[in-house]
Enzyme design. Structure first.
Site, PDB file in Angstrom:
ATOM      1  N   CYS A  72      25.458  18.820  50.818  1.00 61.59           N
ATOM      2  CA  CYS A  72      26.247  18.316  51.937  1.00 61.59           C
ATOM      3  C   CYS A  72      27.443  19.238  52.144  1.00 61.59           C
ATOM      4  O   CYS A  72      28.287  19.379  51.250  1.00 61.59           O
ATOM      5  CB  CYS A  72      26.717  16.895  51.669  1.00 61.59           C
ATOM      6  SG  CYS A  72      27.726  16.206  53.003  1.00 61.59           S
ATOM      7  N   CYS A 196      28.242  16.286  60.924  1.00 61.37           N
ATOM      8  CA  CYS A 196      27.374  16.836  59.882  1.00 61.37           C
ATOM      9  C   CYS A 196      27.653  18.328  59.769  1.00 61.37           C
ATOM     10  O   CYS A 196      27.501  19.065  60.750  1.00 61.37           O
ATOM     11  CB  CYS A 196      25.906  16.591  60.220  1.00 61.37           C
ATOM     12  SG  CYS A 196      24.754  17.317  59.034  1.00 61.37           S
TER      13      CYS A 196
END
Length: 256
Positions: A72, A196
């Site tokens: 991530c 994101c």
């Protein structure tokens, strides 16, 4: 067990961060899922565990809310902010993550170096590429924030290419050749998130491939991110950096 945690966000992408640099904490998958649940836990788009590892400054272990492991980028920005704030690192560092080794430079903003991208697949409805996590990028001409992203996600998932391959879905709108706006439906979270990081990188790279544009500014529902990169004539991308300004929201303790 009582667990101390930090709540972080990077352009609206929210995370729970656990300082496990002494490698004393172990969490079960069921506990990770509970922590990320907004009704029964703290609530987040994922869980970051900071650990010590030989040969690196640290390791970032990232779990999606469903308990699956992943890399991530926004979560890494948050971890870097925490480490810099608490003087575990200074300007430069290297760390281990799910997709391999990363480096970062911490100045006013945080510059996270991403993996080089030298492969992609052109599909009839967009592009597939891996920017640390797998992404499908679709360009849209209609008003981005009026699109039913769940319907788009389901339609894209019907493509033969994705029958046995999970990926995140990004819808991208180009604004005046200088900025892109994106929306992302994330696997592992199983819903749209406000931002994101790997999706921002994938969308900028796909824009460069499709339109031959160098766009660095990304707008998301939760805020702004920046991506810089080098590109050669064969659509190979290197020196890719995700740049952001994450923030600690609050900290607390929870009984598990």
């Amino acid at each position: 067990m009582q667990l101390h945690f930090y709540k972080y966000q990077s352009s609206g992408n929210s995370f729970i961060l656990i300082d496990n640099l002494e490698n004393k904490t172990f969490l079960l998958k069921s506990q990770i899922i509970k922590l990320c649940d907004y009704s029964f836990g703290v609530g987040s788009d994922g869980l970051i565990i900071l650990s010590s590892v030989l040969g690196m400054d640290f390791e970032i272990i990232f779990y999606n809310p469903d308990g699956s492991l992943s890399f991530c980028a926004n979560g890494s920005l948050c971890a870097l902010h925490f480490l810099k704030k608490n003087k575990f690192i200074h300007r430069d560092c290297s760390f281990k993550a799910f997709d391999g080794i990363h480096t970062a430079i911490i100045e006013n903003d945080i510059h996270l170096k991403m993996k080089d991208i030298d492969k992609y697949k052109k599909l009839d409805n967009g592009y597939y590429l891996n920017s640390g996590a797998p992404h499908h990028v679709k360009f849209v001409n209609e008003e981005l924030f009026k699109i039913n992203i769940i319907k788009e996600y389901k339609n894209i998932r019907k493509h033969n290419f994705y029958k046995k391959k999970l990926c995140n879905i990004n819808l991208v709108s180009i604004e005046g050749g200088k900025t892109i706006s994106i929306r992302t439906f994330e696997k592992g979270v199983n819903r749209e998130t406000l931002s994101c990081g790997t999706g921002a990188v994938a969308s900028v790279v796909a824009t460069s491939i499709k339109e031959n544009l160098v766009i660095n500014s990304i707008k998301t529902k939760g805020g702004k991110l920046k991506v810089i990169f080098n590109k050669n004539k064969k659509d190979k991308f290197s020196d890719i950096y995700l740049i952001g300004s994450p923030q600690e929201v609050f900290s607390g303790k929870i009984n598990l």
